[in-house]
Write a protein that holds these residues in place. Structure first.
Motif, PDB file in Angstrom:
ATOM      1  N   ALA A  36      -3.477  -3.149   5.824  1.00  0.00           N
ATOM      2  CA  ALA A  36      -2.537  -2.522   4.890  1.00  0.00           C
ATOM      3  C   ALA A  36      -3.205  -2.233   3.544  1.00  0.00           C
ATOM      4  CB  ALA A  36      -1.322  -3.427   4.695  1.00  0.00           C
ATOM      5  N   GLN A  37      -4.274  -2.970   3.239  1.00  0.00           N
ATOM      6  CA  GLN A  37      -4.943  -2.750   1.958  1.00  0.00           C
ATOM      7  C   GLN A  37      -5.910  -1.581   1.975  1.00  0.00           C
ATOM      8  OE1 GLN A  37      -6.272  -6.445  -0.123  1.00  0.00           O
ATOM      9  NE2 GLN A  37      -5.529  -7.403   1.758  1.00  0.00           N
ATOM     10  N   LEU A  38      -6.357  -1.212   3.170  1.00  0.00           N
ATOM     11  CA  LEU A  38      -7.312  -0.112   3.193  1.00  0.00           C
ATOM     12  C   LEU A  38      -6.752   1.163   3.809  1.00  0.00           C
ATOM     13  CD1 LEU A  38      -8.758  -0.421   6.363  1.00  0.00           C
ATOM     14  CD2 LEU A  38      -9.643  -2.389   5.143  1.00  0.00           C
ATOM     15  N   PHE A  39      -5.536   1.075   4.328  1.00  0.00           N
ATOM     16  CA  PHE A  39      -4.948   2.215   5.029  1.00  0.00           C
ATOM     17  C   PHE A  39      -3.662   2.648   4.327  1.00  0.00           C
ATOM     18  CE2 PHE A  39      -1.772   3.626   8.157  1.00  0.00           C
ATOM     19  CZ  PHE A  39      -2.428   4.672   8.785  1.00  0.00           C
ATOM     20  N   ARG A  40      -3.501   3.970   4.184  1.00  0.00           N
ATOM     21  CA  ARG A  40      -2.240   4.469   3.634  1.00  0.00           C
ATOM     22  C   ARG A  40      -1.664   5.490   4.608  1.00  0.00           C
ATOM     23  NH1 ARG A  40      -3.116   6.525  -2.118  1.00  0.00           N
ATOM     24  NH2 ARG A  40      -3.667   4.340  -2.477  1.00  0.00           N
ATOM     25  N   SER A  41      -0.479   5.171   5.135  1.00  0.00           N
ATOM     26  CA  SER A  41       0.143   6.057   6.114  1.00  0.00           C
ATOM     27  C   SER A  41       0.557   7.370   5.454  1.00  0.00           C
ATOM     28  CB  SER A  41       1.357   5.350   6.734  1.00  0.00           C
ATOM     29  OG  SER A  41       2.397   6.256   6.974  1.00  0.00           O
ATOM     30  N   ILE A  42       0.422   8.475   6.188  1.00  0.00           N
ATOM     31  CA  ILE A  42       0.797   9.792   5.659  1.00  0.00           C
ATOM     32  C   ILE A  42       2.258   9.789   5.250  1.00  0.00           C
ATOM     33  CG2 ILE A  42       1.179  12.206   6.355  1.00  0.00           C
ATOM     34  CD1 ILE A  42      -1.683  12.017   6.390  1.00  0.00           C
ATOM     35  N   LYS A  43       3.080   9.119   6.081  1.00  0.00           N
ATOM     36  CA  LYS A  43       4.510   9.132   5.806  1.00  0.00           C
ATOM     37  C   LYS A  43       4.950   7.965   4.923  1.00  0.00           C
ATOM     38  CE  LYS A  43       6.011  12.043   9.441  1.00  0.00           C
ATOM     39  NZ  LYS A  43       6.534  12.108  10.805  1.00  0.00           N
ATOM     40  N   GLY A  44       3.968   7.286   4.350  1.00  0.00           N
ATOM     41  CA  GLY A  44       4.291   6.196   3.443  1.00  0.00           C
ATOM     42  C   GLY A  44       4.862   4.961   4.124  1.00  0.00           C
ATOM     43  N   LYS A  45       4.594   4.818   5.449  1.00  0.00           N
ATOM     44  CA  LYS A  45       5.129   3.641   6.156  1.00  0.00           C
ATOM     45  C   LYS A  45       4.284   2.396   5.880  1.00  0.00           C
ATOM     46  CE  LYS A  45       7.013   6.233  10.039  1.00  0.00           C
ATOM     47  NZ  LYS A  45       6.740   6.666  11.406  1.00  0.00           N
ATOM     48  N   ASP A  46       4.952   1.271   5.797  1.00  0.00           N
ATOM     49  CA  ASP A  46       4.242   0.005   5.634  1.00  0.00           C
ATOM     50  C   ASP A  46       3.878  -0.507   7.027  1.00  0.00           C
ATOM     51  OD1 ASP A  46       3.370  -2.563   5.288  1.00  0.00           O
ATOM     52  OD2 ASP A  46       4.968  -3.125   3.884  1.00  0.00           O
ATOM     53  N   LEU A  47       2.601  -0.567   7.322  1.00  0.00           N
ATOM     54  CA  LEU A  47       2.225  -0.884   8.711  1.00  0.00           C
ATOM     55  C   LEU A  47       2.636  -2.300   9.109  1.00  0.00           C
ATOM     56  CD1 LEU A  47      -0.641  -2.695   9.185  1.00  0.00           C
ATOM     57  CD2 LEU A  47      -1.600  -0.667   8.151  1.00  0.00           C
ATOM     58  N   ARG A  48       2.811  -3.166   8.119  1.00  0.00           N
ATOM     59  CA  ARG A  48       3.222  -4.535   8.444  1.00  0.00           C
ATOM     60  C   ARG A  48       4.641  -4.587   8.990  1.00  0.00           C
ATOM     61  NH1 ARG A  48       1.338  -6.434   2.648  1.00  0.00           N
ATOM     62  NH2 ARG A  48       2.154  -4.341   2.384  1.00  0.00           N
ATOM     63  N   LYS A  49       5.399  -3.502   8.748  1.00  0.00           N
ATOM     64  CA  LYS A  49       6.785  -3.504   9.203  1.00  0.00           C
ATOM     65  C   LYS A  49       6.975  -2.708  10.491  1.00  0.00           C
ATOM     66  CE  LYS A  49       8.776  -4.348   4.704  1.00  0.00           C
ATOM     67  NZ  LYS A  49       8.732  -3.581   3.430  1.00  0.00           N
ATOM     68  N   GLN A  50       5.885  -2.206  11.055  1.00  0.00           N
ATOM     69  CA  GLN A  50       5.997  -1.409  12.276  1.00  0.00           C
ATOM     70  C   GLN A  50       6.021  -2.313  13.508  1.00  0.00           C
ATOM     71  OE1 GLN A  50       6.490   1.916  11.725  1.00  0.00           O
ATOM     72  NE2 GLN A  50       6.387   1.158   9.607  1.00  0.00           N
ATOM     73  N   ALA A  51       6.633  -1.747  14.580  1.00  0.00           N
ATOM     74  CA  ALA A  51       6.659  -2.486  15.843  1.00  0.00           C
ATOM     75  C   ALA A  51       5.253  -2.513  16.442  1.00  0.00           C
ATOM     76  CB  ALA A  51       7.615  -1.809  16.805  1.00  0.00           C
ATOM     77  N   SER A  52       5.046  -3.490  17.339  1.00  0.00           N
ATOM     78  CA  SER A  52       3.763  -3.543  18.042  1.00  0.00           C
ATOM     79  C   SER A  52       3.581  -2.264  18.864  1.00  0.00           C
ATOM     80  CB  SER A  52       3.734  -4.757  18.968  1.00  0.00           C
ATOM     81  OG  SER A  52       2.464  -4.861  19.566  1.00  0.00           O
ATOM     82  N   HIS A  53       2.337  -1.926  19.135  1.00  0.00           N
ATOM     83  CA  HIS A  53       1.997  -0.759  19.947  1.00  0.00           C
ATOM     84  C   HIS A  53       2.468   0.553  19.328  1.00  0.00           C
ATOM     85  CE1 HIS A  53       1.449  -4.117  22.605  1.00  0.00           C
ATOM     86  NE2 HIS A  53       0.748  -3.360  23.415  1.00  0.00           N
ATOM     87  N   THR A  54       2.378   0.651  18.015  1.00  0.00           N
ATOM     88  CA  THR A  54       2.631   1.955  17.402  1.00  0.00           C
ATOM     89  C   THR A  54       1.321   2.516  16.867  1.00  0.00           C
ATOM     90  OG1 THR A  54       3.367   0.739  15.445  1.00  0.00           O
ATOM     91  CG2 THR A  54       5.055   1.909  16.661  1.00  0.00           C
ATOM     92  N   ILE A  55       1.323   3.827  16.719  1.00  0.00           N
ATOM     93  CA  ILE A  55       0.146   4.509  16.180  1.00  0.00           C
ATOM     94  C   ILE A  55       0.569   5.236  14.912  1.00  0.00           C
ATOM     95  CG2 ILE A  55      -1.574   6.319  16.594  1.00  0.00           C
ATOM     96  CD1 ILE A  55      -1.410   5.705  19.530  1.00  0.00           C
ATOM     97  N   LEU A  56      -0.208   5.067  13.867  1.00  0.00           N
ATOM     98  CA  LEU A  56       0.121   5.705  12.591  1.00  0.00           C
ATOM     99  C   LEU A  56      -1.010   6.642  12.178  1.00  0.00           C
ATOM    100  CD1 LEU A  56       1.278   2.501  10.641  1.00  0.00           C
ATOM    101  CD2 LEU A  56       2.765   4.272  11.616  1.00  0.00           C
ATOM    102  N   LEU A  57      -0.635   7.764  11.614  1.00  0.00           N
ATOM    103  CA  LEU A  57      -1.628   8.682  11.056  1.00  0.00           C
ATOM    104  C   LEU A  57      -1.724   8.409   9.558  1.00  0.00           C
ATOM    105  CD1 LEU A  57      -3.446  11.245  11.252  1.00  0.00           C
ATOM    106  CD2 LEU A  57      -1.376  12.595  10.845  1.00  0.00           C
ATOM    107  N   GLY A  58      -2.930   8.343   9.040  1.00  0.00           N
ATOM    108  CA  GLY A  58      -3.039   8.078   7.612  1.00  0.00           C
ATOM    109  C   GLY A  58      -4.471   8.166   7.110  1.00  0.00           C
ATOM    110  N   HIS A  59      -4.688   7.632   5.925  1.00  0.00           N
ATOM    111  CA  HIS A  59      -6.014   7.709   5.306  1.00  0.00           C
ATOM    112  C   HIS A  59      -6.589   6.333   5.026  1.00  0.00           C
ATOM    113  CE1 HIS A  59      -4.357  11.754   4.070  1.00  0.00           C
ATOM    114  NE2 HIS A  59      -5.432  12.035   4.789  1.00  0.00           N
TER     115      HIS A  59
END
Ligand code: GDP
Length: 472
Positions: A36-59
């Motif tokens: 979470a400290q090195l990744f920023r989701s394009i849609k501003g999602k907090d990856l710590r709050k995502q369900a397991s087995h999800t894929i996020l696009l980001g920087h």
């Protein structure tokens, strides 16, 4: 394994160097927090709050600078390869980007993973047993259909589940026998001797079968060694080149493959054959040359298959030729010997047919001796020779569900277990006391456990996982 297994670890999971994409893998308690400290989701999602087995696009971001646009896959423990929280970052495959992401992860609290540490953790967290973990390394290293099939079987559980089950049953008896020892004065028998004897026989049977299968398994994994022998100028190099060139032509069609290191291997029907370098053999009285020939025979001794190459004039003394063939077969009684009559382009159909007939009648009933006529130069008969080679490897063993042992460590442990079980067996037959029996049973349990990993020690784990690549 000295590394702290509580650390969150990072490594490149893909091969080092440039590729279309590369995967950086992070595993451990802190995987999500660090990511979470090195990744920023394009849609501003907090990856710590995502369900397991999800894929996020980001920087991937460092000091507000975008390092790469990536896909981040999220696996929450225990539903991941290691059983821990896992994040996999698929980035663009430049070495520079890979390095930046790795060092960023380290900066935020990861430690670089040791070789095999992901798989070690998977094992320690009960995701794989030890033999399955070893199969992962075999699978990565597999470079032929047969080796791949073996590793796949083993990874799916292979024989280790069978061993684990037998171990369980044996363990039950061991505890019943221990119980008897506790009540020794009262002379009670908790263990059903008949059932125990039957179990011992069953275990012996399984162990022997698995140990026998190693001969096939090892050969399939490492390749079948083949020696080509014959007098100078019979066409050994020409045949070897014919076999290898065809293979190289096939292989070089696949862009980017280089096989420089395996010059002398071919794959036939998914099985690897390794050609052993042997000098020519000629009937000679020259002492020096005879020593050379002796060496050749020694080298050929390591082969499973001997190709005995001949080239003949139609005027040859066939009686002498057949005597020589018989002698060669005697020299290699346990090997599959193929008499390869080369240069048939110079021979008449009639001569060839007569030779073949004579071969069939002379060697009727001799097993492990076959004949094939070829022209190495014109490449005729080479296919038939390949088919013959292929038919000689007990492929049936791995095509069916029959389990095959291909790992030397397992083979050793199985042999030790067999020794212990044979002692148990003779102990039962000679009616030795239960406390002595219990010692041999414990030995057997120990060696069974070594295979599946129910018994481990740091040295064993260190040896196994140090052979893995980093990132696996
Ligand atoms: P080696 O000493 O056993 O390795 O034999 P080579 O492969 O060097 O071959 C010896 C000679 O036999 C060369 O001149 C080859 O071109 C020739 N030769 C090899 N195979 C054939 C064949 O199938 N037919 C004919 N006519 N000549 C062959």
């Amino acid at each position: 394994m000295s590394a702290n297994l509580k650390d969150t670890i990072v490594a490149l999971a893909t091969a080092p160097g440039v590729g279309a994409i590369a995967v950086v893998r992070i595993s451990g308690d802190q995987a999500l927090t660090i990511a979470a400290q090195l990744f920023r989701s394009i849609k501003g999602k907090d990856l710590r709050k995502q369900a397991s087995h999800t894929i996020l696009l980001g920087h991937i971001i460092e000091d507000e600078q975008v390092i790469d646009e990536v896909l981040l896959s999220l696996f929450k423990g225990p539903h991941s390869y290691t059983g821990e929280n896992v994040v996999e970052i698929s980035c663009h495959g430049s070495s520079y980007i890979q390095q930046r992401i790795l060092s960023l992860a380290v900066k935020h609290g990861c430690r670089m993973a040791e070789p095999g540490e992901f798989t070690l953790r998977a094992f320690l967290n009960g995701k794989l047993d030890l033999s399955q973990a070893e199969a992962v390394a075999d699978l990565i290293a597999s470079d032929s259909a047969a080796a791949h099939q073996l590793a796949m079987n083993q990874m799916r559980g292979g024989f280790s589940s069978e061993i684990a089950k037998l171990r369980e049953e044996l363990l039950n008896f061991a505890s019943l026998i221990e119980l008897e020892l506790d009540f020794a004065e009262e002379d009670v028998a908790f263990a059903d001797r008949k059932a125990f004897e039957a179990l011992v026989q069953r275990i012996l049977f399984v162990l022997k079968r698995l140990i026998d299968s190693f001969a096939v398994g090892n050969v399939l994994k490492t390749g079948v060694p083949v020696a080509i022998i014959g007098e100078p100028n019979v066409g050994k190099s020409t045949l070897l080149n014919a076999l290898l060139n065809e293979e190289r032509a096939l292989v070089s069609d696949i862009a980017g493959t280089t096989r420089d290191t395996v010059e002398d291997e071919i794959s036939i029907g998914g099985i690897r054959f390794r050609f052993i370098d042997t000098a020519g053999i000629r009937v000679t009285t020259d002492v020096v040359e005879q020593m050379g020939i002796q060496k050749t025979f020694e080298k050929a001794g390591a082969a499973k298959v001997v190709l005995y190459l001949l080239s003949l004039e139609e005027t040859a003394n066939l009686a002498a030729v057949f005597t020589e063939i018989a002698q060669q077969k005697n020299r290699f009684p346990d090997k599959f010997v193929v008499v390869v009559l080369n240069k048939i382009d110079r021979l008449s159909e009639h001569f060839l047919a007569a030779f073949r007939d004579r071969f069939t009648t002379t060697f009727e009933g001799v097993s492990g001796l076959q004949f094939v006529g070829i022209s190495a130069r014109e490449r005729s008969g080479v296919e038939a020779l390949k088919t013959l080679l292929q038919s000689q490897v007990a492929l049936g063993a791995i095509r069916s569900d029959e389990t095959v042992v291909s790992n030397v460590r397992h083979f050793d442990a199985l042999q030790q277990a067999l020794d212990a079980m044979l002692r148990v067996d003779s102990g039962i037959k000679s009616n030795i006391s239960s406390d002595l029996l219990a010692i041999d049973i414990k030995d057997a349990l120990y060696y069974f456990g070594l295979i599946t990993g129910q018994v481990t020690n740091d040295e064993l784990l260190g040896n196994i996982f140090a052979n893995f690549c980093i990132g696996k």
